[in-house]
Each structure stands twice: as C-alpha cells, then as structure tokens.
Design a protein around this motif. Sequence first.
Motif, PDB file in Angstrom:
ATOM      1  N   TYR A 198      16.119  -5.489  -6.287  1.00 31.01           N
ATOM      2  CA  TYR A 198      14.862  -6.148  -5.837  1.00 31.01           C
ATOM      3  C   TYR A 198      13.940  -6.872  -6.921  1.00 31.01           C
ATOM      4  O   TYR A 198      13.471  -7.904  -6.879  1.00 31.01           O
ATOM      5  CB  TYR A 198      13.932  -5.222  -5.131  1.00 31.01           C
ATOM      6  CG  TYR A 198      14.661  -4.408  -4.062  1.00 31.01           C
ATOM      7  CD1 TYR A 198      15.632  -5.241  -3.159  1.00 31.01           C
ATOM      8  CD2 TYR A 198      14.392  -3.492  -3.566  1.00 31.01           C
ATOM      9  CE1 TYR A 198      16.184  -4.561  -1.853  1.00 31.01           C
ATOM     10  CE2 TYR A 198      14.837  -2.809  -2.163  1.00 31.01           C
ATOM     11  CZ  TYR A 198      15.962  -3.162  -1.577  1.00 31.01           C
ATOM     12  OH  TYR A 198      16.388  -2.923  -0.272  1.00 31.01           O
ATOM     13  N   LEU A 199      13.720  -5.967  -8.086  1.00 28.96           N
ATOM     14  CA  LEU A 199      13.203  -6.722  -9.248  1.00 28.96           C
ATOM     15  C   LEU A 199      13.870  -7.739  -9.920  1.00 28.96           C
ATOM     16  O   LEU A 199      13.310  -8.755 -10.408  1.00 28.96           O
ATOM     17  CB  LEU A 199      12.761  -5.844 -10.225  1.00 28.96           C
ATOM     18  CG  LEU A 199      11.837  -6.001 -11.465  1.00 28.96           C
ATOM     19  CD1 LEU A 199      10.580  -6.489 -10.862  1.00 28.96           C
ATOM     20  CD2 LEU A 199      11.586  -4.902 -12.350  1.00 28.96           C
TER      21      LEU A 199
ATOM     22  N   THR B 119      11.696   1.924  -5.791  1.00 32.64           N
ATOM     23  CA  THR B 119      12.324   1.044  -4.750  1.00 32.64           C
ATOM     24  C   THR B 119      13.854   1.407  -4.580  1.00 32.64           C
ATOM     25  O   THR B 119      14.251   1.356  -3.302  1.00 32.64           O
ATOM     26  CB  THR B 119      12.282  -0.558  -5.018  1.00 32.64           C
ATOM     27  OG1 THR B 119      13.171  -0.572  -6.276  1.00 32.64           O
ATOM     28  CG2 THR B 119      10.976  -0.834  -5.355  1.00 32.64           C
ATOM     29  N   GLU B 120      14.479   2.221  -5.573  1.00 33.71           N
ATOM     30  CA  GLU B 120      15.602   2.736  -5.421  1.00 33.71           C
ATOM     31  C   GLU B 120      16.729   1.797  -5.081  1.00 33.71           C
ATOM     32  O   GLU B 120      17.947   1.823  -4.568  1.00 33.71           O
ATOM     33  CB  GLU B 120      15.747   3.628  -4.218  1.00 33.71           C
ATOM     34  CG  GLU B 120      14.961   4.861  -4.221  1.00 33.71           C
ATOM     35  CD  GLU B 120      15.179   5.955  -3.095  1.00 33.71           C
ATOM     36  OE1 GLU B 120      15.582   5.787  -2.051  1.00 33.71           O
ATOM     37  OE2 GLU B 120      14.642   7.136  -3.265  1.00 33.71           O
TER      38      GLU B 120
ATOM     39  N   ASP C 198       9.434  -8.988   1.172  1.00 34.55           N
ATOM     40  CA  ASP C 198       8.776  -7.615   0.870  1.00 34.55           C
ATOM     41  C   ASP C 198       9.328  -6.866   0.071  1.00 34.55           C
ATOM     42  O   ASP C 198       8.720  -6.056  -0.891  1.00 34.55           O
ATOM     43  CB  ASP C 198       8.767  -6.886   2.275  1.00 34.55           C
ATOM     44  CG  ASP C 198       7.907  -7.492   3.352  1.00 34.55           C
ATOM     45  OD1 ASP C 198       7.301  -8.473   2.893  1.00 34.55           O
ATOM     46  OD2 ASP C 198       8.038  -7.251   4.546  1.00 34.55           O
ATOM     47  N   ASN C 199      10.433  -6.590  -0.080  1.00 33.75           N
ATOM     48  CA  ASN C 199      11.075  -5.846  -1.212  1.00 33.75           C
ATOM     49  C   ASN C 199      10.830  -6.353  -2.496  1.00 33.75           C
ATOM     50  O   ASN C 199      10.686  -5.394  -3.414  1.00 33.75           O
ATOM     51  CB  ASN C 199      12.736  -5.791  -1.116  1.00 33.75           C
ATOM     52  CG  ASN C 199      13.068  -4.838   0.336  1.00 33.75           C
ATOM     53  OD1 ASN C 199      12.445  -3.774   0.633  1.00 33.75           O
ATOM     54  ND2 ASN C 199      14.337  -5.167   0.911  1.00 33.75           N
ATOM     55  N   GLU C 200      10.738  -7.467  -2.688  1.00 37.29           N
ATOM     56  CA  GLU C 200      10.755  -8.058  -3.899  1.00 37.29           C
ATOM     57  C   GLU C 200       9.235  -7.753  -4.507  1.00 37.29           C
ATOM     58  O   GLU C 200       8.799  -7.387  -5.553  1.00 37.29           O
ATOM     59  CB  GLU C 200      10.949  -9.610  -4.344  1.00 37.29           C
ATOM     60  CG  GLU C 200      12.540  -9.629  -4.174  1.00 37.29           C
ATOM     61  CD  GLU C 200      12.846 -11.160  -3.772  1.00 37.29           C
ATOM     62  OE1 GLU C 200      14.042 -11.610  -3.904  1.00 37.29           O
ATOM     63  OE2 GLU C 200      12.066 -11.992  -3.215  1.00 37.29           O
TER      64      GLU C 200
ATOM     65  N   ALA D 104       0.764  -1.290  -0.124  1.00 40.31           N
ATOM     66  CA  ALA D 104      -0.160   0.043  -0.037  1.00 40.31           C
ATOM     67  C   ALA D 104       0.890   1.133  -0.027  1.00 40.31           C
ATOM     68  O   ALA D 104       0.564   2.284  -0.629  1.00 40.31           O
ATOM     69  CB  ALA D 104      -0.771   0.002   1.257  1.00 40.31           C
ATOM     70  N   ASP D 105       2.127   1.309   0.685  1.00 38.67           N
ATOM     71  CA  ASP D 105       2.947   2.376   0.743  1.00 38.67           C
ATOM     72  C   ASP D 105       3.442   2.537  -0.849  1.00 38.67           C
ATOM     73  O   ASP D 105       3.517   3.804  -1.122  1.00 38.67           O
ATOM     74  CB  ASP D 105       4.072   2.009   1.663  1.00 38.67           C
ATOM     75  CG  ASP D 105       5.138   3.030   1.615  1.00 38.67           C
ATOM     76  OD1 ASP D 105       5.059   4.213   2.165  1.00 38.67           O
ATOM     77  OD2 ASP D 105       6.337   3.010   0.867  1.00 38.67           O
ATOM     78  N   ALA D 106       3.879   1.668  -1.471  1.00 45.09           N
ATOM     79  CA  ALA D 106       4.073   1.686  -2.955  1.00 45.09           C
ATOM     80  C   ALA D 106       2.957   2.439  -3.672  1.00 45.09           C
ATOM     81  O   ALA D 106       3.426   3.518  -4.631  1.00 45.09           O
ATOM     82  CB  ALA D 106       4.480   0.568  -3.236  1.00 45.09           C
TER      83      ALA D 106
END
Length: 572
Positions: free
Chosen positions: A238-239, A233-234, A132-134, A81-83
């Motif tokens: 992660y991707l 995500t900076e 979570d980061n992914e 939700a933050d993203a």
Amino acid sequence: MGLKLASTLAVMFLFALMYAVVFTIGVWFLPSNLFGLLLMIAFTVGIVLLQYGISPLIVGWIYRIDWIEYEEYANRYPHLADAVEKVVAIREIKPPKLGIIHDLNPQAFTFGWTKNSARLVITDGILHYLDDNEQRAVVAHELGHIVHNDFILMTVVFAIPLVLLTIARWSYYTARFSSFRSSKDDDAGSYIGLALIVVAVVSYISYWIGFLISLFVSRIREYFADQHAAELTENPNYLSTALVKIAYGLLANGTKKEIKQHQKSKVRALRGLGIFDPKKAKDVAVQTMDRNGKLSKHSVEAAAGWDLFNPWAKYFQTFSTHPLPAKRIQRLNEQCATYGVPIEYDFSGARKIKEQQVGKSMAGEFITDLFVYKLPTLIFIILIALSAGWIFGFLGFLPLGTLATINTIVLLWAIGFFVMGFGVIARTSFMYRSGFEPDNVVELITTINVSPVRPRPSIIEGVIVGKGIAGYWLSEDLYFQDNTGLMYIDYRFGFRLMDFWWALRRADQLVGQKVKIQGWYRRGPSPYFQVDTIWTESGRRFRNYSKHMTYISAVLFFIIGVFLFYLWFTVL
C-alpha cells in the motif's frame, strides 16, 4: 520537494541567519578563552532549543492549513481516523491535531514538540489521487514519526554537528584575531594560535562527518516510519504504490476503458490550446497501465531505474534527509513475506531497461555532467595554481626566469577571465539546450539519462493542479498534471525578488488553468520540470529568464578580462 523537507529548510534558514549574526558578534566581543567558547556553545544550544520550541508555530503560520476537529475528521475520512485511533490506543498517546491543505499536490507531513502534541497534515492531493489503502499507509507513515519521537531525536542529532561547527569557527577566528586583542607577542602565543588552527580543522572535519551521519540517521528514521506503515496496514504494498504516485507522479485510476475515455475528453478540452488534435491523439495515459488498469510494471521500473542506477542518485542519496523512493520500495518489498503478500513492484527488469536506454555504464555521462557544471570553477582553480607557481617563481623558488613578472600574471588572469566567461556560456548551452519536442509526464519520468545538468527539452500540456510546495504562500513553483501523471514545475527565476513577486502575484492565479509549458525536464532527488515559457488557455504567456540570468556572470568575467587586458597593454 516534500512538505516536510520544505518546512524544515524554511525554519532552518531563519535560524541559520540568526546564528550567523549572533556568532559574528560573539567572536568580536566575547573573550577569546575557554569561557568564550563555552558561551558560544551555550548560545548554539540555545538557538537549537529556540528552533525546537517555536518552529511548529512558524510552520503553522507559513502554511495554509485547515485544522479539523477530530469528530468531523472521523466523519469525513473514517478509514484515516481508524488508523489514528488504532495507533493512539496501542501506543497510549494523545490524538494528533489533524489538518488538510487544500491543494492537489499529494503531500503529507507531521510536526510538533512531542508525540503527545503532534500535528498531522495531508493535502487534498492525497485524498484525490490515492485509494483508501494508500491513504491509510501514508497517514500510518506519518504516525510512525510521531510514535518514534522523531521531533526530539532529530533535533538532538542535528544539534551535534552544529556544536562542532561552532567550535571550528570559534577556534579559527580566535586564532586569527586574538593577536589584535592581546598585548603579548611571544612564542607561546604562536603555539596557541597553531593549536587553535589544528582544533578548527579537526572540528570542521568532524562537523562534516557528523552532518553526514545526521543525514544517515534521518534516512533510517524514514525507513522506520515506512516499517510502521507496513505494520499498521499489514501490507507493505500500500505504501509502495502510494510512493510511486507521490514520488514519481505516475497515475492510473479505473479500468483501461475508463482511462481512455477520460483521456479523450481532456484532449478535446485542450484542443483550444493547440496542444493535441483529438483525431491524432494517442492513448498516452494507457501506456502507464497494464491490462488490469494498474500501473504497468515497465513504467514503474523505468522510473525507478534512475534511483537505482544513475550515479547522480548516489550523490543525492548521500546528502538527503530522505531515502530515494526506489530504495524505500525495496525495503518495503523485504517485508512482504512477513505479511504473506506478493511483491507489487520488484524492479527485476529495471537494469535491463536502463541498459536499453544508456548501456551498461553511466560513468561517462556523470563525469561529463560534473565537468560541464564545474567548468568555470575548474578554470578558476587552474588560475590559482598557476598564480601560486608564479609567486614561487617571483620569490626565486622556481626557475621561471623572465616569466616571473607582474605583466605575466596580469595577462594570465586576463585570459583566464575570458576563458571562464566562455566556460559559463558552454555550461549554459549544455544545461539549457534547445530542440523542444512534445512530451508527456510518463515519457519524462521513465527517462534515465537525465540529471540536474543534463536535461530533456520538452513541451508538456495539461492542468496546473496546485503549488509546488502545497499550502506555502511563498511557493513560486507549481504542480502539474497531464493524462499520464503529475510533475513538479520549477519556476526558479534566478533572482529571489522576482521569485517572491511571482509567488505573490501569479502562482495562485495559474492553479486550475489549462496550460502548455515549454522547458527542461531534470532529475534530482525528485523529478522536476524547469520552466522556459508557460502559455495559458486564455492566450497569456509567461516567460522565465533563468537561462538568461546565467549569462550575467559571463558578462562580468568578460568585463574583468577586458579591464585586465587594458592594464596589461597600457599601464604595465
């Protein structure tokens, strides 16, 4: 097959069917002049607009999506939700409608009309297998499609080749059939017919060029969405790591000790299937990991080696809407310096791994694959060429002498059909070879010398965790997990009615069951495992007869050949 691609193909098929029917009617009943052409172009544009208008409704209907209110979504998945909130605030758009598909096949996609009326869907697999980061990176990628208005852009891009195809077909059929509608029969009509044929050829060539350009634009949009994920995500890694798990199915969660213990418990659970003996089981999961519990660089580079060096990869890349995973990761690697982070997977050792497996060049394997796959077609082309030579000889243009007889051409085709039949058998033997050996996902994924034609016959053991196309109620395919990773299971039967029956009656029942699967590992744009036999823990067995279905064409060729031999012996 990704959900985005699957949903697009399903909708496109429906509208292609409508387009074909209405176009045929239009060719026969509309006037064969410029006004008729304009009407057909208007109809084509109308079909595109209709598809754009109702395809989100169709996608929402054919997939089992659990739509979640934004507040509840934020409570469950605050990091996601933050993203979403960050993008909504920066881009000043409305929040997308958010949904979950309850399937462990890790997929995500977005659809809608505009960036202010978008839907964003992920599966339980994204939440289960990715950290979570992914997860944030995957959602950020889909948000990239939304903020870039890819719904509208790609509709326009793919509409242009369709208009060119309409012009080509209208020109061809008008040139072919207009003489039956016209009372005139003069030289002017002949010149017009020739001009229409030229227009048809040029338009058809332009259609294919436009189609390839459309695919190229689609791949560029994927790169842009990846870039958006890196910006949000900076950290492009992660991707990248998410793509390794989603596209290659390689998994590593927890420490090496935890994975080893988890692997032992699953081996014991599978003992009843006769799959593993716990006393002899090897640490198959550990081989995908390094000493820190992360995916090993060697495994990832070997998996990416197919994308980077197999000639089939270039073919699939050209005709795909999405870049191959390794290409996307390479682009993401180029952005790591911008954010001051080290590259997670640089593929520096991929070429060495490829050379260890198959040598410096794979051209020989690629040519062999093409030859075997197209063997019946090549034989047919040779028959056509010989028949053309016979016709010229029969007309006196070639000095064939006594060979230019009806008996000769009938005998030629009789022999040719038998050769085509044996060609089908040879192709089937190559594509569905025996010699099944116990295997696991990581060993399959890291094999470079495979293709849609050249398989690796294997037996894999694990659990069916979802449908091949997550949430699609007519998906006959499955999704599989063993102790090393995930694999798409292709239950293609070769007869669509049987696929439909399997999807409705059997596929859902297998989800969650421990199984042993015998079949052929192949590699296309994505890795997949084609089923021969599935055994369940309860003792049930499901056979797939796709291999046997290929022999039907061989039998037909033999029957035609026998009939032609009969004519040659008794009638001519």
